[in-house]
Scaffold this active site. Structure first.
Site, PDB file in Angstrom:
ATOM      1  N   GLY A  75       1.625  89.918 -33.126  1.00  0.00           N
ATOM      2  CA  GLY A  75       1.536  90.870 -32.030  1.00  0.00           C
ATOM      3  C   GLY A  75       2.258  92.152 -32.376  1.00  0.00           C
ATOM      4  O   GLY A  75       3.085  92.180 -33.296  1.00  0.00           O
ATOM      5  N   CYS A 102       3.995  85.543 -37.927  1.00  0.00           N
ATOM      6  CA  CYS A 102       4.552  86.878 -37.774  1.00  0.00           C
ATOM      7  C   CYS A 102       5.367  86.976 -36.474  1.00  0.00           C
ATOM      8  O   CYS A 102       6.419  86.369 -36.368  1.00  0.00           O
ATOM      9  CB  CYS A 102       3.436  87.924 -37.845  1.00  0.00           C
ATOM     10  SG  CYS A 102       4.031  89.598 -38.163  1.00  0.00           S
ATOM     11  N   TYR A 103       4.873  87.689 -35.467  1.00  0.00           N
ATOM     12  CA  TYR A 103       5.581  87.766 -34.186  1.00  0.00           C
ATOM     13  C   TYR A 103       5.829  86.365 -33.634  1.00  0.00           C
ATOM     14  O   TYR A 103       6.896  86.081 -33.081  1.00  0.00           O
ATOM     15  CB  TYR A 103       4.762  88.590 -33.193  1.00  0.00           C
ATOM     16  CG  TYR A 103       5.402  88.773 -31.832  1.00  0.00           C
ATOM     17  CD1 TYR A 103       6.216  89.865 -31.570  1.00  0.00           C
ATOM     18  CD2 TYR A 103       5.181  87.852 -30.799  1.00  0.00           C
ATOM     19  CE1 TYR A 103       6.802  90.048 -30.325  1.00  0.00           C
ATOM     20  CE2 TYR A 103       5.761  88.025 -29.554  1.00  0.00           C
ATOM     21  CZ  TYR A 103       6.565  89.112 -29.315  1.00  0.00           C
ATOM     22  OH  TYR A 103       7.142  89.285 -28.074  1.00  0.00           O
ATOM     23  N   HIS A 189       0.550  86.504 -42.909  1.00  0.00           N
ATOM     24  CA  HIS A 189      -0.662  86.131 -42.179  1.00  0.00           C
ATOM     25  C   HIS A 189      -1.553  85.244 -43.049  1.00  0.00           C
ATOM     26  O   HIS A 189      -2.251  85.751 -43.935  1.00  0.00           O
ATOM     27  CB  HIS A 189      -1.427  87.382 -41.751  1.00  0.00           C
ATOM     28  CG  HIS A 189      -0.759  88.157 -40.666  1.00  0.00           C
ATOM     29  ND1 HIS A 189      -1.040  87.966 -39.332  1.00  0.00           N
ATOM     30  CD2 HIS A 189       0.212  89.102 -40.719  1.00  0.00           C
ATOM     31  CE1 HIS A 189      -0.288  88.771 -38.599  1.00  0.00           C
ATOM     32  NE2 HIS A 189       0.483  89.475 -39.420  1.00  0.00           N
ATOM     33  N   GLU A 191      -4.262  83.795 -42.125  1.00  0.00           N
ATOM     34  CA  GLU A 191      -5.654  83.842 -41.672  1.00  0.00           C
ATOM     35  C   GLU A 191      -6.475  84.916 -42.381  1.00  0.00           C
ATOM     36  O   GLU A 191      -7.709  84.862 -42.346  1.00  0.00           O
ATOM     37  CB  GLU A 191      -5.710  84.064 -40.152  1.00  0.00           C
ATOM     38  CG  GLU A 191      -5.283  85.429 -39.659  1.00  0.00           C
ATOM     39  CD  GLU A 191      -3.790  85.581 -39.427  1.00  0.00           C
ATOM     40  OE1 GLU A 191      -3.386  86.505 -38.691  1.00  0.00           O
ATOM     41  OE2 GLU A 191      -3.015  84.778 -39.993  1.00  0.00           O
ATOM     42  N   ASP A 247     -28.283  86.072 -30.777  1.00  0.00           N
ATOM     43  CA  ASP A 247     -27.706  85.243 -29.718  1.00  0.00           C
ATOM     44  C   ASP A 247     -28.763  84.725 -28.747  1.00  0.00           C
ATOM     45  O   ASP A 247     -28.816  83.527 -28.449  1.00  0.00           O
ATOM     46  CB  ASP A 247     -26.630  86.030 -28.949  1.00  0.00           C
ATOM     47  CG  ASP A 247     -25.563  86.599 -29.862  1.00  0.00           C
ATOM     48  OD1 ASP A 247     -25.385  86.044 -30.965  1.00  0.00           O
ATOM     49  OD2 ASP A 247     -24.938  87.607 -29.497  1.00  0.00           O
ATOM     50  N   LYS A 389     -19.675  84.122 -33.621  1.00  0.00           N
ATOM     51  CA  LYS A 389     -20.960  84.609 -34.130  1.00  0.00           C
ATOM     52  C   LYS A 389     -21.419  83.837 -35.366  1.00  0.00           C
ATOM     53  O   LYS A 389     -22.600  83.473 -35.474  1.00  0.00           O
ATOM     54  CB  LYS A 389     -20.840  86.099 -34.479  1.00  0.00           C
ATOM     55  CG  LYS A 389     -22.154  86.770 -34.824  1.00  0.00           C
ATOM     56  CD  LYS A 389     -22.936  87.056 -33.551  1.00  0.00           C
ATOM     57  CE  LYS A 389     -24.129  87.938 -33.810  1.00  0.00           C
ATOM     58  NZ  LYS A 389     -24.774  88.387 -32.561  1.00  0.00           N
TER      59      LYS A 389
END
Length: 533
Positions: A75, A102-103, A189, A191, A247, A389
């Site tokens: 964040g 992180c945060y 991070h 990710e 979609d 997605k």
């Protein structure tokens, strides 16, 4: 190497016989991170269901949701500032494994006796990380590895109950673990793809710490969704609006599998579609899925409403209002229709604040979340609202949709109207449609379509002098836009080969009447946006 900590309390996992694939899930507490959705996607890549929830969700509510693990996102705030977002400190007492990123790491360490301060040396970008404890979280991770940092604050002191797992040259606590509680922290991070072994680290947290079995499978999800649709719909009829996009096509295919002849699809041809888009949709949903498809021919109606309009937001409002009117008129002709199906995706739900446990702040009102008015009188079905997605694309392939539909680049709701700058006319739309087909066709021929995220043409309200044959011309300029992105929140312009750009320019100028100049957009988002309007 330090022994694996023993949880203070044993968290009871859902029974293995549970029928819900989401019974084994991980919660991401969102503290405003730009990567919260990316974290959830990475967890699902490990075949574990994951949801994003508010950062201030109470420990009691989290216990009710019964996750097998909790991830505290990053964040933009500083944990020591007044008003900085906090989590319920009681979550650390639940015995549920927690990974702070992180945060999130700083928050966990501060809550459990550590100290967080602004550091004189900030780390942004790639950093060399040394693993000092190769236990569960760093199992099979190289002792020297590259990670991606993005922080000015860092943990400067850890309480005696914590152990350092990794460090960088300027960050002695790049990763930590609590010695008694199943609580872990990463200053970097995992990710993002820039962290070379981030996938393995996240996978270790899920498998080694949370003891997940990895039962999240899209094929199983499809079977559950089909059963749920059949139970809810019964013998009633469902209406689904088709747009030519991924979609709506996947929703229609899923409904066709679930209820077959009880499905009616409506395609509003507003004259703003891409070249041959209506033909492709009609062919797929009449020949392949044998769907009851209604096509509303409304080009003249939309162009009449758009005559003389140049302001982008006004265009959008006119198109949205007219679409609803057309859809409502056609839907009224369908007997016994009780349900309306929409292609709402999980990011739509998150960004619109559409989930009671999700992030509270509404970033935007998405067109698929409450987009059609209540007076239509239908109950809403959103079978994809738990999917990202990329998961929707994979599901579409499993359902038998052709790759040309599944991998088609995104297309804005208002269609070509927002790529035809200035007033929208039939003549300008024809030129834009032909030019767009050339741009996309050449990128496909070069084998780069799947490697790019979105490519299209924009017809500019700018005339320039040119020379064709022995005469001078004064005609329109056309911009080519092609970007690469993972999430469409940020994007970089695609570095297309010069010979490809040359072919596109030559073909457009030679084949599209009214265009005598082609330019290539090399703006990134931010500061620019992907679309021009």
């Amino acid at each position: 190497m330090t022994a694996t900590p023993t949880p203070a309390a044993t968290h009871q996992k859902p029974p293995s016989g549970s029928s819900s694939l989401a019974a084994e899930k991980v919660l991401v507490l969102d503290f405003g991170s730009q990567f919260a959705q990316l974290i959830a996607r990475r967890v699902r890549d490990e075949h574990v269901y994951c949801e994003i929830v508010r950062h201030d969700l109470t420990a009691e509510r989290i216990a009710e949701l019964s996750p097998v693990g909790i991830i505290l996102s990053g964040g933009p705030s500083s944990v020591y500032e007044a008003g900085a977002p906090q989590c319920d400190p009681k979550i650390f007492e639940l015995g549920i494994p927690v990974l702070g990123i992180c945060y999130g790491m700083q928050l966990a360490c501060k809550a459990l006796g550590g100290k967080v301060e602004s550091h004189t040396v900030r780390e942004y970008g790639r950093a060399h990380c040394e693993v000092v404890d190769s236990g569960d979280l760093f199992r099979d991770v190289h002792a020297q590895t590259e990670v991606w940092m993005s922080h000015g604050d860092q943990v400067t002191e850890i309480a005696g109950d914590f152990t350092a797992l990794a460090k960088t040259a300027t960050c002695p606590f790049a990763a930590v673990r609590h010695n008694r509680l199943p609580i872990y922290g990463l200053q970097f991070h995992p990710e993002v793809t820039h962290t070379v072994e981030g996938k393995r680290i996240l996978g270790n947290f899920l498998r080694e710490v949370c003891k997940t079995s990895g039962q999240w499978r899209l094929g199983d999800f499809a079977d559950e969704a089909v059963d749920a649709i059949r139970q809810r719909v019964g013998t009633s009829r469902v209406i689904c609006g088709l747009s030519g996009g991924v979609d709506s096509a996947v929703v229609a295919a899923l409904l066709a599998k679930a209820i077959g002849p009880q499905l009616t699809c409506i395609l509003v041809d507003n004259g703003l579609l891409r070249k041959d888009e209506e033909i492709a949709v009609v062919r797929e949903f009449t020949e392949h899925f044998k769907t009851d498809l209604h096509v509303v021919k409304a080009e003249e109606r939309f162009l009449a409403k758009l005559a003389g309009v140049t302001e982008p937001q006004t265009k959008r409002k006119i198109i949205g209002g007219e679409f609803i009117a057309c859809f409502k008129e056609e839907a009224a002709k369908v007997e016994d229709a009780r349900f309306l199906a929409q292609g709402t995706l999980y990011p739509d739900v998150i960004e619109s604040g559409g989930s009671p446990d999700g992030p509270a702040a509404s970033i935007k009102l998405h067109h698929n979340v409450g987009g059609l008015p209540k007076e239509l009188g239908f109950e809403l079905i959103e079978p994809l609202r738990d999917l990202f997605k990329d998961e929707v694309r994979r599901l579409g392939l499993q359902l038998g949709l052709p790759e040309e539909i599944i991998w088609r680049h995104p297309f804005p709701g208002p269609g070509l109207a927002v790529r035809c700058l200035g007033e929208v006319t039939a003549e300008k739309l024809h030129a834009l449609r032909e030019a767009d087909a050339i741009v996309v066709g050449e990128i496909k021929a070069a084998g780069l379509y799947r490697q790019t995220s979105q490519a299209f043409a924009v017809l500019l309200p700018v005339q320039s002098v040119g020379v064709m044959g022995d005469g001078r011309t004064y005609e329109n300029a056309l911009a080519v836009r092609c970007v690469n992105t993972d999430d469409f929140m940020t994007a970089d312009w695609s570095h297309l080969p010069h010979d490809l750009l040359s072919r596109i320019s030559t073909r457009v100028i030679n084949e599209v009447k009214g265009v005598n100049r082609v330019v290539y957009d090399i703006s990134s988002k931010p500061p620019a946006t992907i679309e021009w309007e």
